[in-house]
Write an enzyme that holds these catalytic residues in place. Structure first.
Site, PDB file in Angstrom:
ATOM      1  N   HIS A  68      -6.707   2.572   2.965  1.00  0.00           N
ATOM      2  CA  HIS A  68      -7.248   1.229   3.133  1.00  0.00           C
ATOM      3  C   HIS A  68      -8.196   1.011   4.307  1.00  0.00           C
ATOM      4  O   HIS A  68      -8.957   0.044   4.295  1.00  0.00           O
ATOM      5  CB  HIS A  68      -6.100   0.227   3.228  1.00  0.00           C
ATOM      6  CG  HIS A  68      -5.178   0.468   4.383  1.00  0.00           C
ATOM      7  ND1 HIS A  68      -4.193   1.427   4.357  1.00  0.00           N
ATOM      8  CD2 HIS A  68      -5.087  -0.131   5.594  1.00  0.00           C
ATOM      9  CE1 HIS A  68      -3.535   1.401   5.500  1.00  0.00           C
ATOM     10  NE2 HIS A  68      -4.055   0.472   6.263  1.00  0.00           N
ATOM     11  N   HIS A 112       4.536  20.661   0.691  1.00  0.00           N
ATOM     12  CA  HIS A 112       3.885  20.633   1.992  1.00  0.00           C
ATOM     13  C   HIS A 112       4.952  20.713   3.070  1.00  0.00           C
ATOM     14  O   HIS A 112       6.151  20.709   2.776  1.00  0.00           O
ATOM     15  CB  HIS A 112       3.045  19.359   2.156  1.00  0.00           C
ATOM     16  CG  HIS A 112       3.864  18.105   2.230  1.00  0.00           C
ATOM     17  ND1 HIS A 112       4.428  17.511   1.116  1.00  0.00           N
ATOM     18  CD2 HIS A 112       4.232  17.317   3.273  1.00  0.00           C
ATOM     19  CE1 HIS A 112       5.091  16.428   1.459  1.00  0.00           C
ATOM     20  NE2 HIS A 112       5.001  16.286   2.773  1.00  0.00           N
ATOM     21  N   ARG A 136      12.841   4.317   4.644  1.00  0.00           N
ATOM     22  CA  ARG A 136      13.724   5.379   4.236  1.00  0.00           C
ATOM     23  C   ARG A 136      15.029   5.217   4.958  1.00  0.00           C
ATOM     24  O   ARG A 136      15.063   4.669   6.067  1.00  0.00           O
ATOM     25  CB  ARG A 136      13.041   6.718   4.552  1.00  0.00           C
ATOM     26  CG  ARG A 136      13.851   7.977   4.371  1.00  0.00           C
ATOM     27  CD  ARG A 136      13.007   9.201   4.613  1.00  0.00           C
ATOM     28  NE  ARG A 136      11.812   9.365   3.830  1.00  0.00           N
ATOM     29  CZ  ARG A 136      11.776   9.836   2.585  1.00  0.00           C
ATOM     30  NH1 ARG A 136      12.915  10.181   2.011  1.00  0.00           N
ATOM     31  NH2 ARG A 136      10.642   9.935   1.954  1.00  0.00           N
ATOM     32  N   LYS A 138       1.844  11.179  -6.591  1.00  0.00           N
ATOM     33  CA  LYS A 138       1.575  10.108  -5.634  1.00  0.00           C
ATOM     34  C   LYS A 138       0.096  10.098  -5.260  1.00  0.00           C
ATOM     35  O   LYS A 138      -0.492  11.132  -4.953  1.00  0.00           O
ATOM     36  CB  LYS A 138       2.426  10.280  -4.373  1.00  0.00           C
ATOM     37  CG  LYS A 138       2.309   9.107  -3.397  1.00  0.00           C
ATOM     38  CD  LYS A 138       3.106   9.343  -2.119  1.00  0.00           C
ATOM     39  CE  LYS A 138       4.580   9.310  -2.362  1.00  0.00           C
ATOM     40  NZ  LYS A 138       5.351   9.321  -1.078  1.00  0.00           N
ATOM     41  N   GLU A 193       0.752  13.757  -1.339  1.00  0.00           N
ATOM     42  CA  GLU A 193      -0.192  12.883  -2.033  1.00  0.00           C
ATOM     43  C   GLU A 193      -1.411  13.641  -2.542  1.00  0.00           C
ATOM     44  O   GLU A 193      -1.784  14.693  -2.002  1.00  0.00           O
ATOM     45  CB  GLU A 193      -0.641  11.763  -1.095  1.00  0.00           C
ATOM     46  CG  GLU A 193       0.501  10.887  -0.618  1.00  0.00           C
ATOM     47  CD  GLU A 193       0.084   9.842   0.389  1.00  0.00           C
ATOM     48  OE1 GLU A 193       0.857   8.892   0.608  1.00  0.00           O
ATOM     49  OE2 GLU A 193      -1.019   9.961   0.973  1.00  0.00           O
ATOM     50  N   GLU A 245       6.013   2.031  -3.401  1.00  0.00           N
ATOM     51  CA  GLU A 245       6.711   2.421  -2.180  1.00  0.00           C
ATOM     52  C   GLU A 245       6.168   1.598  -1.027  1.00  0.00           C
ATOM     53  O   GLU A 245       5.028   1.117  -1.073  1.00  0.00           O
ATOM     54  CB  GLU A 245       6.497   3.906  -1.846  1.00  0.00           C
ATOM     55  CG  GLU A 245       7.350   4.873  -2.611  1.00  0.00           C
ATOM     56  CD  GLU A 245       7.231   6.286  -2.060  1.00  0.00           C
ATOM     57  OE1 GLU A 245       7.934   7.164  -2.572  1.00  0.00           O
ATOM     58  OE2 GLU A 245       6.435   6.512  -1.134  1.00  0.00           O
ATOM     59  N   ASN A 246       6.978   1.451   0.018  1.00  0.00           N
ATOM     60  CA  ASN A 246       6.458   0.920   1.272  1.00  0.00           C
ATOM     61  C   ASN A 246       6.005   2.077   2.139  1.00  0.00           C
ATOM     62  O   ASN A 246       6.394   3.234   1.932  1.00  0.00           O
ATOM     63  CB  ASN A 246       7.531   0.096   2.013  1.00  0.00           C
ATOM     64  CG  ASN A 246       8.781   0.903   2.276  1.00  0.00           C
ATOM     65  OD1 ASN A 246       9.239   1.642   1.407  1.00  0.00           O
ATOM     66  ND2 ASN A 246       9.338   0.782   3.463  1.00  0.00           N
TER      67      ASN A 246
END
Length: 540
Positions: free
Chosen positions: A373, A169, A483, A368, A256, A453-454
């Site tokens: 949420h 992407h 990162r 991924k 993702e 991952e955060n």
């Protein structure tokens, strides 16, 4: 603002004293000295001065002691080796623009110093983002891996492991486009991109509806992705299984496995649940065929007519209402099942392709899956529905996807492990903690390894505690902290991160590794006028 750090990296031949300075958000190894006394534990001390107030933080760091050396330093070496086994492997993401559009290593000196700092801290490895738009930029089949090869060699020389993320992407920040030839095809045939109901195109990745259509100069996207991965394998073969241990393959928007349902809210805080992305001509053709096969041809004319827009609350229109919503009708079940299954099929095809190409190598393939949420505490769970996960009404929206990962022998990366329920706006009715737990159970039940991952390093300090809490439950084998960049090495963040790393290894430190009174650091001035330079290393 002054920042410096002093560390010792131990070995049986003596210890190496390393002074790490952080200037303009960039770490620099300023000085090295040797000591004849062997130190089985490394120390990192940060001195942070704000105005006239100075505070020292002493942080224990896992030493770079090889197993055979650990035996020679006695009982503490044995305890050290146990601690490194007990915790998940820890990786740190490199800057998203670590390799430039011209295929050279960006900020090479800063990255080299950052790698040494991570090694000194006891981090296991780094995540390296690799972009399709850089590697195959000019023409189909014309690959240039030179910048990434240089960077991988630099990482190997530092002694760190690598998780490669092969992204298909584009990125808006930093600006990394799709390959030029893909953009040119899209200009003449926009149906290769996702489209919403008002006709807006999502140009950051290809629509999954064209996976098996020869829309790229006579080749299908799956064939092009396969050739890209084969070229990666051929060029990086000397590193695969030794330095490069894990490979994440891009599966859609943001890498993702999802639909770009929030595309209309880019660069804004989400206020709605997103929109269905099923309006390019190929998606509509597939929906039409599916409806006709089900005996309800009228259901295949378009997506739901009563779904809200990007910025509208889910209950502002009939489809996502918790009670009496259209999602509970036979039509709603038909559409949502088709929409989710189409995403499952895409994930299966890409992961099957990747697994087949790399099956004989000692590397782990990953994909991924997003943690959608917002509104997850409602019955309808509209953000997940729009993103392609049919979780409404108590359904297990992740079982089918978990089975795909298990069948293809792939691990899953779950982001958002720093998100806390208590920090979510009440109006969003979100529970990232509950949703993440639900997703982890779905994958764990099927034997799929979970990599965490955060969401971003630019968050509340509570995020590090939440990550530690999640990792402590033992369900995550590896974790990537995103990162590296100017903020990562800033005084506001770096001391907290080093404390986090320490907390993963020890419950307590021996007395000799506690702060030593009077052990001075080297102050280094960082002025507010350096903001422009501090952005040199991207934090995206």
């Amino acid at each position: 603002m002054d920042v410096s750090a002093v560390g010792r990296q131990a070995g049986v031949g003596g210890s190496e004293r390393m002074i790490l300075q952080v200037q303009n958000g960039h770490p620099q190894i300023a000085r090295r000295t040797r000591s004849s006394a062997a130190l089985p534990i490394s120390r990192l001390k940060c001195r942070i001065a704000l105005g006239s107030t100075c505070r020292r933080v002493a942080i224990g760091v896992r030493a770079a002691v090889r197993p055979e050396e650990a035996k020679k330093v006695g009982g503490r070496g044995e305890a050290l080796r146990r601690s490194t086994v007990d915790r998940p492997q820890l990786f740190v993401g490199l800057p998203a623009d670590a390799v430039s559009d011209c295929n050279t290593v960006n900020h090479s000196k800063a990255i080299a110093a950052g790698l040494k700092a991570l090694k000194l801290l006891g981090v296991d490895g780094v995540e390296l983002p690799v972009w399709w738009g850089i590697v195959e930029k000019e023409a189909m089949g014309k690959y240039d891996w030179s910048g990434y090869l240089s960077l991988v060699q630099m990482i190997q020389d530092t002694g760190l492991l690598i998780r490669t993320s092969l992204y298909t992407h584009s990125s808006s920040d930093p600006a990394i486009p799709l390959p030029q030839w893909i953009t040119a095809i899209g200009d003449s045939d926009p149906s290769i991109f996702f489209t919403d109901r008002t006709g807006n195109l999502y140009r950051d990745c290809l629509s999954l509806s064209v996976d098996e259509l020869p829309v790229l100069h006579g080749r299908t996207p799956l064939q092009v992705y396969s050739s890209l991965l084969q070229s990666f394998r051929d060029n990086f073969h000397p590193f695969l299984g030794s330095t490069i241990t894990d490979i994440l393959v891009g599966l859609g928007p943001d890498g993702e496995l999802k639909y770009p349902s929030m595309a209309g809210q880019r660069n804004r805080k989400p206020s709605g649940a997103g929109e269905f992305q099923c309006y390019d001509k190929n998606m509509l053709a597939h929906l039409k065929r599916h409806a006709e096969a089900s005996g309800n041809p009228c259901w295949g004319l378009a997506g739901p007519h009563d779904a809200p827009g990007y910025s509208q609350a889910p209950d502002s229109a009939a489809f996502f209402r918790d009670v009496g919503g259209s999602w509970e009708t036979p039509y709603g079940d038909f559409f949502l099942s088709w929409y989710a299954n189409h995403l499952v099929s895409h994930g299966d095809q890409v992961l099957s392709m990747a697994g087949g190409l790399l099956a004989d190598l000692p590397v782990q393939v990953h994909g991924k899956v997003p943690v959608l949420h917002p509104w997850s505490r409602t019955r309808a769970r509209p953000a997940e529905l729009a993103g392609g996960y049919y979780s409404a009404g108590g359904r297990d929206g992740y079982a089918a996807m978990a089975e795909v990962f298990a069948r293809n022998g792939c691990g899953v990366v779950l982001p958002g492990m720093n998100l806390c329920d208590g920090l979510q706006p009440e109006a969003m009715k979100a529970s990232p903690e509950a949703l993440l737990g639900e997703m982890m159970r779905a994958f764990n039940r099927r034997g799929v390894g979970v990599w965490g991952e955060n969401q971003s390093a630019r968050g509340k300090r509570e995020g590090l505690e939440k990550i530690k809490e999640t990792l402590g439950k033992g369900a995550v084998g590896k974790f990537t902290y995103q990162r590296m960049g100017a903020y990562f090495f800033s005084p506001e963040h770096f001391p907290a991160f080093t404390q986090f790393v320490r907390s993963l290894d020890w419950t307590e430190l021996p007395a000799e590794d506690l702060p030593v009174e009077g052990d001075a650091g080297i102050p280094l001035s960082v002025s507010a006028s350096d903001t422009t330079n501090a952005r040199e290393m991207q934090t995206a």
